[in-house]
Write an enzyme that holds these catalytic residues in place. Structure first.
Site, PDB file in Angstrom:
ATOM      1  N   LYS A 113       0.820  -1.207   0.000  1.00 46.24           N
ATOM      2  CA  LYS A 113       0.000   0.000   0.000  1.00 46.24           C
ATOM      3  C   LYS A 113       0.857   1.262   0.000  1.00 46.24           C
ATOM      4  O   LYS A 113       2.051   1.234   0.256  1.00 46.24           O
ATOM      5  CB  LYS A 113      -0.960  -0.011   1.187  1.00 46.24           C
ATOM      6  CG  LYS A 113      -2.110  -0.994   1.009  1.00 46.24           C
ATOM      7  CD  LYS A 113      -3.154  -0.845   2.106  1.00 46.24           C
ATOM      8  CE  LYS A 113      -4.377  -1.731   1.829  1.00 46.24           C
ATOM      9  NZ  LYS A 113      -5.398  -1.626   2.882  1.00 46.24           N
ATOM     10  N   ARG A 137      -3.605 -10.039   5.172  1.00 45.32           N
ATOM     11  CA  ARG A 137      -4.181 -10.036   3.824  1.00 45.32           C
ATOM     12  C   ARG A 137      -3.112  -9.519   2.868  1.00 45.32           C
ATOM     13  O   ARG A 137      -2.682  -8.364   2.977  1.00 45.32           O
ATOM     14  CB  ARG A 137      -5.424  -9.155   3.768  1.00 45.32           C
ATOM     15  CG  ARG A 137      -6.101  -9.115   2.396  1.00 45.32           C
ATOM     16  CD  ARG A 137      -7.340  -8.233   2.425  1.00 45.32           C
ATOM     17  NE  ARG A 137      -8.006  -8.213   1.133  1.00 45.32           N
ATOM     18  CZ  ARG A 137      -7.709  -7.367   0.136  1.00 45.32           C
ATOM     19  NH1 ARG A 137      -6.743  -6.455   0.303  1.00 45.32           N
ATOM     20  NH2 ARG A 137      -8.353  -7.419  -1.017  1.00 45.32           N
TER      21      ARG A 137
END
Length: 279
Positions: free
Chosen positions: A228, A262
């Site tokens: 991210k 995740r």
């Protein structure tokens, strides 16, 4: 004794199968989209979807998270019909290849979640809207049904992701939302602090530093930081260069109580769990 989440030995019930989370698990990302923020994760053809699902399991992933609607900043709105088309196609391929795998569906639309669970084989729902609070790029949802009510009727595990910018606000909201869910009969709730959703770079790192405070809720904790912007905006580069930083954050998250990671890179996450478990 659990080494990663104080002394909690939690389980979730997946269609009658109890999945223990004392040892952290890895959820592998399968994006059936043309525009997810990490180009390497985009899988659209039958062959690509099958290969990715098989790869996740082969590398040690215990859950396959299938999504068909990119929630990255600037993403284009996907109609409900198109999201359903993509998910039906992807889920049917995954179920054909791996009939016994645990499959999560990444959607914030109650109608889509119901179709995925009742018709196309999804086992759990991963909702990035905090139960309908927000949708794509913090746009309020206009959905016909309530996600909490839908989860209650489906009786599947539910990942409740926060869009709050601080741990304090997150805890207050989670406490109320979990109470509502319990009142509806929802028992298997997993919380996700929602890194990158409604948070600045500084807020993301502050939440990571305080992540262990979320254990007061006594619920399984999922962390999604894989490649991210909180990694590459700090270090430079882009999603393709963010694996090393992701692994560092995974290590910190595990030490602070994360029970599910995740990820895009399953093997690396599994190895991280193996190493941290020896500390």
């Amino acid at each position: 004794m659990c080494k990663f989440a104080s002394e909690m030995n939690q389980t979730i019930n997946v269609r009658g199968r109890l999945v223990a989370l004392c040892q952290p698990q890895v959820m592998g990302i399968l994006n059936a989209t043309p525009d997810s923020f990490y180009e390497g994760s985009r899988k659209q053809t039958e062959r690509e979807i099958a290969e990715r699902a098989l790869q996740i399991v082969a590398e040690g992933g215990s859950v396959i998270d299938v999504g068909a609607f990119s929630t990255r900043p600037g993403a284009v709105e996907v109609s409900e019909e198109e999201e359903q088309r993509r998910l039906r196609f992807a889920l049917e391929v995954v179920r054909r290849e791996l009939p016994d795998a645990i499959v999560s569906v990444d959607t914030y639309r109650p109608v889509v979640a119901r179709h995925c669970v009742e018709e196309w084989g999804a086992d759990m729902v991963n909702d990035v809207s905090e139960g309908g609070l927000t949708g794509i790029v913090n746009t309020p949802l206009q959905e016909k049904l309530d996600m909490f009510q839908t989860i209650a009727s489906l009786r599947v595990p539910y990942i409740l992701m926060s869009v709050r910018p601080t741990v304090r606000e997150m805890l207050l909201a989670f406490a109320q939302e979990v109470q509502t869910l319990h009142g509806l009969g929802v028992k298997d709730i997993i919380i996700d602090p929602g890194f990158g959703f409604g948070k600045t770079l500084e807020q993301n790192y502050q939440i990571m530093s305080e992540l262990d405070k979320l254990q007061v809720l006594d619920l399984p904790l999922l962390v999604g930081v894989s490649r991210k912007s909180m990694v590459y905006r700090l270090l430079g580069g882009d999603p393709s260069t963010a694996l090393n930083g992701t692994t560092v954050l995974h290590t910190v998250a595990l030490q602070k109580g994360a029970q599910i990671l995740r990820v895009h890179d399953v093997r690396e996450a599994v190895e991280t769990i193996q190493i941290v478990s020896k500390l």
